[in-house]
Design an enzyme around this catalytic site. Structure first.
Site, PDB file in Angstrom:
ATOM      1  CE  LYS A 180      -1.968   1.726   4.086  1.00 57.92           C
ATOM      2  NZ  LYS A 180      -1.489   3.106   4.157  1.00 57.92           N
ATOM      3  CG  ASN A 181       2.426   2.728   3.519  1.00 56.55           C
ATOM      4  OD1 ASN A 181       1.242   2.997   3.294  1.00 56.55           O
ATOM      5  ND2 ASN A 181       2.913   2.622   4.747  1.00 56.55           N
ATOM      6  CB  CYS A 222      -5.662  10.832  11.127  1.00 59.18           C
ATOM      7  SG  CYS A 222      -4.105  10.129  11.573  1.00 59.18           S
ATOM      8  NE  ARG A 263      -0.188  10.097   9.860  1.00 60.94           N
ATOM      9  CZ  ARG A 263      -0.494   8.990   9.192  1.00 60.94           C
ATOM     10  NH1 ARG A 263      -1.720   8.595   9.116  1.00 60.94           N
ATOM     11  NH2 ARG A 263       0.417   8.308   8.569  1.00 60.94           N
ATOM     12  CG  ASP A 310       2.558   1.669   9.231  1.00 56.63           C
ATOM     13  OD1 ASP A 310       2.173   2.537  10.033  1.00 56.63           O
ATOM     14  OD2 ASP A 310       2.693   1.886   8.002  1.00 56.63           O
ATOM     15  NE  ARG A 321      -6.891   4.028   5.588  1.00 49.91           N
ATOM     16  CZ  ARG A 321      -5.933   4.491   6.375  1.00 49.91           C
ATOM     17  NH1 ARG A 321      -6.156   4.682   7.647  1.00 49.91           N
ATOM     18  NH2 ARG A 321      -4.749   4.778   5.889  1.00 49.91           N
TER      19      ARG A 321
HETATM   20  C1  UD1 Z   1       3.921   7.010   6.184  1.00 48.44           C
HETATM   21  C2  UD1 Z   1       3.079   5.784   5.970  1.00 48.44           C
HETATM   22  C3  UD1 Z   1       2.495   5.321   7.287  1.00 48.44           C
HETATM   23  C4  UD1 Z   1       3.598   5.119   8.319  1.00 48.44           C
HETATM   24  C5  UD1 Z   1       4.492   6.352   8.419  1.00 48.44           C
HETATM   25  C6  UD1 Z   1       5.699   6.154   9.312  1.00 48.44           C
HETATM   26  C7  UD1 Z   1       2.277   6.007   3.707  1.00 48.44           C
HETATM   27  C8  UD1 Z   1       1.128   6.213   2.813  1.00 48.44           C
HETATM   28  N1  UD1 Z   1       2.038   6.079   5.035  1.00 48.44           N
HETATM   29  O1  UD1 Z   1       3.057   8.019   6.686  1.00 48.44           O
HETATM   30  O2  UD1 Z   1       1.790   4.097   7.070  1.00 48.44           O
HETATM   31  O3  UD1 Z   1       3.026   4.869   9.574  1.00 48.44           O
HETATM   32  O4  UD1 Z   1       4.963   6.722   7.122  1.00 48.44           O
HETATM   33  O5  UD1 Z   1       6.448   5.076   8.870  1.00 48.44           O
HETATM   34  O6  UD1 Z   1       3.382   5.768   3.269  1.00 48.44           O
HETATM   35  N2  UD1 Z   1       5.334  14.714  10.724  1.00 48.44           N
HETATM   36  C9  UD1 Z   1       5.408  16.044  11.037  1.00 48.44           C
HETATM   37  N3  UD1 Z   1       5.332  16.953  10.025  1.00 48.44           N
HETATM   38  C10 UD1 Z   1       5.182  16.586   8.724  1.00 48.44           C
HETATM   39  C11 UD1 Z   1       5.124  15.206   8.403  1.00 48.44           C
HETATM   40  C12 UD1 Z   1       5.194  14.293   9.438  1.00 48.44           C
HETATM   41  O7  UD1 Z   1       5.531  16.414  12.206  1.00 48.44           O
HETATM   42  O8  UD1 Z   1       5.127  17.463   7.848  1.00 48.44           O
HETATM   43  C13 UD1 Z   1       5.399  13.713  11.815  1.00 48.44           C
HETATM   44  C14 UD1 Z   1       4.118  12.884  11.890  1.00 48.44           C
HETATM   45  O9  UD1 Z   1       3.131  13.556  12.638  1.00 48.44           O
HETATM   46  C15 UD1 Z   1       4.596  11.623  12.544  1.00 48.44           C
HETATM   47  C16 UD1 Z   1       6.024  11.487  12.020  1.00 48.44           C
HETATM   48  O10 UD1 Z   1       6.397  12.766  11.527  1.00 48.44           O
HETATM   49  O11 UD1 Z   1       4.620  11.777  13.928  1.00 48.44           O
HETATM   50  C17 UD1 Z   1       6.171  10.462  10.906  1.00 48.44           C
HETATM   51  O12 UD1 Z   1       5.356  10.809   9.824  1.00 48.44           O
HETATM   52  P1  UD1 Z   1       5.715  10.477   8.322  1.00 48.44           P
HETATM   53  O13 UD1 Z   1       6.992   9.749   8.242  1.00 48.44           O
HETATM   54  O14 UD1 Z   1       5.537  11.717   7.530  1.00 48.44           O
HETATM   55  O15 UD1 Z   1       4.527   9.470   7.965  1.00 48.44           O
HETATM   56  P2  UD1 Z   1       3.542   9.535   6.736  1.00 48.44           P
HETATM   57  O16 UD1 Z   1       4.281   9.852   5.488  1.00 48.44           O
HETATM   58  O17 UD1 Z   1       2.344  10.329   7.092  1.00 48.44           O
END
Ligand code: UD1
Length: 413
Positions: A17-18, A111, A116, A300, A392
């Site tokens: 998925k990711n 969420c 996030r 995850d 999902r």
């Molecule tokens: C992706 C994955 C998700 C996984 C996560 C961490 C997909 C579609 N989803 O989510 O399944 O759990 O990586 O491995 O690939 N953060 C900030 N600011 C930002 C972006 C992120 O503070 O602009 C924080 C988030 O709140 C979280 C952490 O960084 O606490 C990790 O997030 P991130 O690595 O961005 O995860 P996703 O890309 O949302």
């Protein structure tokens, strides 16, 4: 579902998925048709193609191949309702800006598993010259002055790394990403962009370089297998004292998960792209599981491992370092007889002999999968409500588990 049946047999793992979600976004950069082979039939993929269609793309399934044509991509305003359904739609920002040099999105809300924010995405895009105005939660992004540049991430965010890679793919010059995320899905995005004719190098390390090209062409591509779906199935075998053979995995991506299950007493072996797990009669607790960005233990898989530890012998300690609120399923597990204490980012699980079946409700994707695992080993019947969360990220999980000997059915209320 009726607990107590041993999981036994062989199963093929779908594409991740990711990996698929960012690749679908990146297909907007291509001049031409993109086909994703063995695409998983899951809700997030349908939500993403729904958004792409609103932006002017055409999508078509043929068996499990998904084809996208973006020749009529014209709309840079992302649909509010669909956008809110699926958080990963945020990384459409990069490719839409790269292609149309403009984008309008609604600020995605929080969420179930945490706040996030998207500050790292926006900071990265601003470093490439995108002007972003936030007017009452609507982000107006103007990319007419976009240029290659240097991006430093304060934290290795998966989505932000992918967004910037995609935004930079068609920019003149070399963009360098520092402190980039290193997840296998980022390497897969690099491979995909390069198969379209792009020039990206370094994915899988903290330093990624994207040399912009004039155009990218269509391609047929098979994304990497889903390490989280694979890990969940390994847990299903572990928690039922079973034995499973997973076909189509990349064992290297499963090292952190395999290491923990090994600590619990499971025997794990590899045969090429297959992985075999044999579980002991009673699992042992693991000492400490800490979620970290890759190559650390993946967040995850944390809820599923917590569920497994509920029936292990001894005390397991879990530390969630990536998201603020990823113990959503613990209340339900406790109702099922588990002994879990949560304090902030820590959970301490005192293993019990047996869980008992209950009616419980999923509140997010992986937490929902954790409840299914608990139900598989619980005494009696478990009903997991809100199965749509599980859909999902897992394609008809009940069918997969039934084929492996579990007694699970979907009930429509
Ligand atoms: C992706 C994955 C998700 C996984 C996560 C961490 C997909 C579609 N989803 O989510 O399944 O759990 O990586 O491995 O690939 N953060 C900030 N600011 C930002 C972006 C992120 O503070 O602009 C924080 C988030 O709140 C979280 C952490 O960084 O606490 C990790 O997030 P991130 O690595 O961005 O995860 P996703 O890309 O949302």
């Amino acid at each position: 579902m009726l607990g107590g049946e041993r999981i036994e047999g062989s199963v093929r793992v779908d594409a991740a998925k990711n990996a698929v979600l960012p690749i679908l976004a990146a297909s907007m950069l291509a001049d031409g048709e993109v086909t994703l082979r063995r695409c998983p039939d899951i809700r997030d993929v349908h939500a993403m193609t729904g958004i792409l269609e609103k932006l002017g793309c055409e999508s078509a399934w043929q068996g499990d191949d998904l084809t996208l044509k973006n020749t009529r991509l014209h709309n840079w305003e992302m649909p509010d309702d669909l956008f809110k359904q699926i958080r990963s739609s945020i990384f459409l920002l990069g490719p839409i800006l790269g292609r149309l040099r403009r984008a309008t999105v609604t600020y995605p809300g929080g969420c179930e598993i945490g706040l996030r924010p998207i500050d790292l995405h926006l900071k990265g895009l601003r470093a490439l010259g995108v002007r972003i105005v936030d007017a009452d939660g609507i982000l107006y992004c103007d990319g007419r002055d976009m240029r290659a540049g240097d991006v430093y991430f304060d934290y290795p965010s998966v989505g932000a790394t992918e967004n910037v890679m995609m935004a930079a793919a068609l920019l003149d010059g070399v963009t360098t990403l520092h402190n980039a995320a290193r997840e296998p899905e980022i390497e897969d995005l690099e491979r995909f962009i390069n198969r379209m004719g792009g020039k990206v190098r370094g994915a899988g390390t903290q330093l990624i370089e994207v040399e912009g090209v004039k155009r990218l062409h269509g391609v047929a591509y098979t994304p990497i297998p889903d390490r989280i779906a694979a890990g969940t199935l390994l847990c299903a075998a572990a928690v039922t004292g079973g034995e499973i053979r997973l076909e189509n995995v990349r064992p290297v991506d499963l090292v952190p998960i395999g290491a923990k299950l090994g600590e619990m007493g499971c025997r794990i072996s590899e045969e090429g792209d297959a992985m075999i797990l044999e579980a002991p009669k009673r699992l042992n607790a693991f000492t400490r599981l800490q979620t970290q960005p890759h190559p650390g233990f993946p967040t995850d898989m944390q809820p599923q491992m917590l569920a497994v530890s509920c029936i292990a012998k001894g005390t397991s300690v879990i530390e969630e370092n990536v998201f603020e609120n990823r113990f959503t399923q613990v209340g339900s597990l406790t109702q099922m007889g588990a002994n879990v204490r949560v304090s902030g980012r820590m959970a301490v699980v005192q293993g019990v002999e047996q869980l008992h079946g209950m009616r419980v409700a999923a509140r997010d994707l992986r937490g929902g999968a954790a409840l299914v695992l608990a139900g598989l080993c619980a005494h009696g019947e478990t009903v997991v409500e809100n199965a749509e969360f599980i859909d999902r990220g897992y394609a008809r999980l009940e069918d997969t588990l039934c084929a492996l000997g579990a007694k699970v059915e979907r009930v429509t209320i």
